[in-house]
Design a protein around this motif. Structure first.
Motif, PDB file in Angstrom:
ATOM      1  N   CYS A  15       0.834  -1.189   0.000  1.00  0.00           N
ATOM      2  CA  CYS A  15       0.000   0.000   0.000  1.00  0.00           C
ATOM      3  C   CYS A  15       0.870   1.239   0.000  1.00  0.00           C
ATOM      4  N   LYS A  16       0.251   2.389  -0.131  1.00  0.00           N
ATOM      5  CA  LYS A  16       0.983   3.638  -0.084  1.00  0.00           C
ATOM      6  C   LYS A  16       1.387   3.943   1.355  1.00  0.00           C
ATOM      7  N   THR A  17       2.608   4.391   1.546  1.00  0.00           N
ATOM      8  CA  THR A  17       3.095   4.751   2.876  1.00  0.00           C
ATOM      9  C   THR A  17       3.910   6.023   2.772  1.00  0.00           C
ATOM     10  N   ASN A  18       4.386   6.523   3.906  1.00  0.00           N
ATOM     11  CA  ASN A  18       5.252   7.695   3.890  1.00  0.00           C
ATOM     12  C   ASN A  18       6.713   7.317   3.691  1.00  0.00           C
ATOM     13  N   TYR A  19       7.004   6.013   3.488  1.00  0.00           N
ATOM     14  CA  TYR A  19       8.353   5.596   3.144  1.00  0.00           C
ATOM     15  C   TYR A  19       8.583   5.805   1.655  1.00  0.00           C
ATOM     16  N   ASP A  20       9.861   6.042   1.294  1.00  0.00           N
ATOM     17  CA  ASP A  20      10.185   6.118  -0.129  1.00  0.00           C
ATOM     18  C   ASP A  20      10.016   4.749  -0.777  1.00  0.00           C
ATOM     19  N   LYS A  21      10.153   3.736   0.017  1.00  0.00           N
ATOM     20  CA  LYS A  21       9.995   2.371  -0.491  1.00  0.00           C
ATOM     21  C   LYS A  21       9.244   1.574   0.562  1.00  0.00           C
ATOM     22  N   TRP A  22       8.360   0.699   0.115  1.00  0.00           N
ATOM     23  CA  TRP A  22       7.711  -0.204   1.055  1.00  0.00           C
ATOM     24  C   TRP A  22       7.752  -1.602   0.470  1.00  0.00           C
ATOM     25  N   SER A  23       7.604  -2.565   1.304  1.00  0.00           N
ATOM     26  CA  SER A  23       7.766  -3.951   0.884  1.00  0.00           C
ATOM     27  C   SER A  23       6.463  -4.504   0.327  1.00  0.00           C
ATOM     28  N   GLU A  24       6.557  -5.145  -0.814  1.00  0.00           N
ATOM     29  CA  GLU A  24       5.397  -5.749  -1.455  1.00  0.00           C
ATOM     30  C   GLU A  24       5.308  -7.229  -1.118  1.00  0.00           C
ATOM     31  N   GLY A  25       4.070  -7.718  -1.060  1.00  0.00           N
ATOM     32  CA  GLY A  25       3.844  -9.144  -0.887  1.00  0.00           C
ATOM     33  C   GLY A  25       3.649  -9.604   0.533  1.00  0.00           C
ATOM     34  N   LEU A  26       3.671  -8.668   1.510  1.00  0.00           N
ATOM     35  CA  LEU A  26       3.434  -9.050   2.898  1.00  0.00           C
ATOM     36  C   LEU A  26       1.995  -9.524   3.085  1.00  0.00           C
ATOM     37  N   SER A  27       1.771 -10.314   4.114  1.00  0.00           N
ATOM     38  CA  SER A  27       0.419 -10.794   4.428  1.00  0.00           C
ATOM     39  C   SER A  27      -0.205  -9.908   5.494  1.00  0.00           C
ATOM     40  N   PHE A  28      -1.485  -9.549   5.275  1.00  0.00           N
ATOM     41  CA  PHE A  28      -2.213  -8.697   6.207  1.00  0.00           C
ATOM     42  C   PHE A  28      -3.485  -9.388   6.676  1.00  0.00           C
ATOM     43  N   GLY A  29      -3.926  -9.023   7.875  1.00  0.00           N
ATOM     44  CA  GLY A  29      -5.195  -9.507   8.396  1.00  0.00           C
ATOM     45  C   GLY A  29      -5.968  -8.360   9.017  1.00  0.00           C
ATOM     46  N   ASP A  30      -7.271  -8.354   8.850  1.00  0.00           N
ATOM     47  CA  ASP A  30      -8.135  -7.324   9.428  1.00  0.00           C
ATOM     48  C   ASP A  30      -8.241  -7.561  10.933  1.00  0.00           C
ATOM     49  N   ASN A  31      -7.873  -6.556  11.736  1.00  0.00           N
ATOM     50  CA  ASN A  31      -7.925  -6.710  13.196  1.00  0.00           C
ATOM     51  C   ASN A  31      -9.047  -5.901  13.841  1.00  0.00           C
ATOM     52  N   GLY A  32      -9.918  -5.324  13.020  1.00  0.00           N
ATOM     53  CA  GLY A  32     -11.032  -4.539  13.541  1.00  0.00           C
ATOM     54  C   GLY A  32     -10.743  -3.056  13.584  1.00  0.00           C
ATOM     55  N   ASP A  33      -9.530  -2.695  14.017  1.00  0.00           N
ATOM     56  CA  ASP A  33      -9.124  -1.288  14.065  1.00  0.00           C
ATOM     57  C   ASP A  33      -8.350  -0.873  12.827  1.00  0.00           C
ATOM     58  N   GLY A  34      -7.997  -1.817  12.044  1.00  0.00           N
ATOM     59  CA  GLY A  34      -7.177  -1.583  10.863  1.00  0.00           C
ATOM     60  C   GLY A  34      -6.644  -2.921  10.401  1.00  0.00           C
ATOM     61  N   TYR A  35      -5.378  -2.918  10.039  1.00  0.00           N
ATOM     62  CA  TYR A  35      -4.763  -4.159   9.587  1.00  0.00           C
ATOM     63  C   TYR A  35      -3.562  -4.530  10.449  1.00  0.00           C
ATOM     64  N   SER A  36      -3.332  -5.834  10.566  1.00  0.00           N
ATOM     65  CA  SER A  36      -2.132  -6.380  11.181  1.00  0.00           C
ATOM     66  C   SER A  36      -1.284  -7.028  10.096  1.00  0.00           C
ATOM     67  N   VAL A  37       0.016  -6.896  10.221  1.00  0.00           N
ATOM     68  CA  VAL A  37       0.919  -7.694   9.396  1.00  0.00           C
ATOM     69  C   VAL A  37       0.972  -9.070  10.040  1.00  0.00           C
ATOM     70  N   ILE A  38       0.566 -10.098   9.290  1.00  0.00           N
ATOM     71  CA  ILE A  38       0.489 -11.433   9.887  1.00  0.00           C
ATOM     72  C   ILE A  38       1.559 -12.385   9.363  1.00  0.00           C
ATOM     73  N   GLY A  39       2.344 -11.941   8.380  1.00  0.00           N
ATOM     74  CA  GLY A  39       3.401 -12.812   7.873  1.00  0.00           C
ATOM     75  C   GLY A  39       4.139 -12.176   6.722  1.00  0.00           C
ATOM     76  N   ILE A  40       5.233 -12.795   6.340  1.00  0.00           N
ATOM     77  CA  ILE A  40       6.042 -12.266   5.250  1.00  0.00           C
ATOM     78  C   ILE A  40       5.399 -12.521   3.896  1.00  0.00           C
ATOM     79  N   GLY A  41       4.434 -13.448   3.855  1.00  0.00           N
ATOM     80  CA  GLY A  41       3.709 -13.708   2.608  1.00  0.00           C
ATOM     81  C   GLY A  41       4.628 -14.127   1.491  1.00  0.00           C
ATOM     82  N   VAL A  42       4.522 -13.434   0.353  1.00  0.00           N
ATOM     83  CA  VAL A  42       5.366 -13.748  -0.804  1.00  0.00           C
ATOM     84  C   VAL A  42       6.465 -12.714  -0.979  1.00  0.00           C
ATOM     85  N   CYS A  43       6.638 -11.862   0.014  1.00  0.00           N
ATOM     86  CA  CYS A  43       7.683 -10.835  -0.040  1.00  0.00           C
ATOM     87  C   CYS A  43       9.053 -11.490   0.005  1.00  0.00           C
TER      88      CYS A  43
END
Length: 405
Positions: A15-43
């Motif tokens: 997703c878009k972030t305030n970093y010049d670069k962000w990592s693609e392919g991470l795994s996310f899960g809906d935690n109710g308040d937003g998202y949690s990073v739940i794993g490295i996924g395919v990154c």
């Protein structure tokens, strides 16, 4: 990339972030308040930049075990949108050497960064309110901490998740930092308070000779200094060294030979843990103590001579040394600690010298091959030894009494 619906419980993406670069392919899960990073996924990145947002909502946490034991992870940057780093999130990331925790993070969970042994310095931001137990357990090279939080973090303390257990310097102001540098031969040092500390090795050699000094000055060797250096084969230690520090060679799985000088008086806890290739070691007569679990899981260790100078051997010192065929406990040792030879399945004989007083619980547990005990006292003396439970193999072995004159 295509956005996926917010109601999916686990999503791979970026997703878009305030970093010049962000990592693609991470795994996310809906935690109710937003998202949690739940794993490295395919990154496949070695340098991970956690995004601040995903699908238009904040990334607010890094989940339990999200990056647990990721072998390729070298650096990670965590944005201020993340409020909590959960338990074991980065535990066991043995190559992780750079960690950036942004202001906004409030809590760091149990064992979140445990056994990340290559991290040498971190900044604790002002937002952090809680660091759970053992969050930084086993981070033996973490020697410098800049503490901007209200937490009381003192060098050498185990409080606040052991973050400063091995620290030489905890400071607040920018001017309080020490100096990290690499000397000739690829040896990494940290200098603070007029002292030099050997904290690691970044060269490519596998047969090492430690330097006699650094820039003409003496140095100390920190705990864990070579822990996990799996390609290390041999090591020569100079005379200036007085102790083999805790965990110094732990998990050096290719280590076959270590030259220990007569200046060494102590072998620390877990010093040679899981040195699977170590077949023998010569302990000089200057050594007076061997720490607990010092040689645990040295599966190839076939023989060891313990000199009379040794007066203390910690619990489970030779635990699961499966190839050890025989051993001799010197006259200077009056008590065999619990678990000392636990699981030494090839041990066929043990020589016990001197006036033994006690043998601890399970000192010889699972020593199925033990057939002979050579004891330098009389049969009546043997009967007075306090032998705790779990030593059936020792009790059943044939006793050869050879009283000293």
């Amino acid at each position: 990339m295509k956005n996926k619906s917010d109601d999916e419980s686990a999503i791979h993406g970026s997703c878009k972030t305030n970093y010049d670069k962000w990592s693609e392919g991470l795994s996310f899960g809906d935690n109710g308040d937003g998202y949690s990073v739940i794993g490295i996924g395919v990154c496949e990145d070695a340098d991970i930049f956690i995004p601040a947002e995903y699908n238009g909502r904040s990334v607010t946490s890094i989940d339990d075990f999200a990056f647990y034991s990721c072998p390729a992870l070298i650096s990670v940057s965590i944005p201020g949108s993340v409020k909590s780093i959960e338990e074991y999130a980065f535990s066991g990331c043995e190559r992780l050497s750079s960690l950036t925790i942004s202001d906004g993070v409030v809590s760091i969970g149990f064992n979140a960064f445990s056994d990340c042994r290559r991290i040498t310095s971190i900044v604790i931001p002002s937002s952090v309110e809680f660091i759970d137990e053992e969050a930084f357990y086993g981070c033996g090279r973490l020697v410098e901490i800049r503490n901007l939080s209200s937490l009381r973090i003192n060098a050498g303390d185990e409080d606040n998740g052991c973050v400063a257990e091995y620290a030489k310097n905890v400071y607040m102001d920018e001017g309080g930092r020490g100096e990290f540098f690499t000397a000739d031969g690829g040896f990494d040092f940290y200098r603070f308070g007029g002292k030099n500390y050997l904290i690691g090795y970044s060269g490519s050699e596998t047969d090492l000779v430690l330097p006699g000094n650094v820039n003409g000055e003496e140095y100390e060797i920190i705990d864990y200094v070579f822990a996990g250096f799996t390609s290390l084969k041999t090591m020569v230690i100079p005379d200036l060294v007085t102790s083999i520090s805790d965990f110094m060679f732990s998990f050096c799985t290719s280590l076959t030979d270590v030259s220990i000088p007569s200046s060494v008086t102590m072998i620390g806890n877990n010093a040679f843990q899981s040195c699977f290739s170590l077949e023998s070691i010569s302990i000089p007569s200057s050594v007076t103590s061997i720490g607990e679990f010092a040689f645990v899981d040295c599966m190839s260790l076939k023989s060891i001579v313990i000199p009379d100078s040794v007066t203390s051997i910690g619990p489970a010192a030779f635990y699961r040394c499966g190839s050890l065929g025989s051993a001799a406990v010197p006259a200077s040792i009056t008590s065999i600690n619990e678990g000392m030879f636990f699981g030494c399945t090839s041990l066929t004989s043990i020589t016990i010298l001197g006036s033994m007083i006690s043998i601890g619980e399970r000192a010889f547990f699972a020593c199925k091959a033990l057939k002979h005990v050579h004891y330098s006292g009389r049969q009546s003396d043997w009967g007075r030894i306090s032998i705790k439970e779990g030593n059936d193999e020792l009790l059943l072995a044939i006793k050869n009494h050879t009283p000293r004159l």
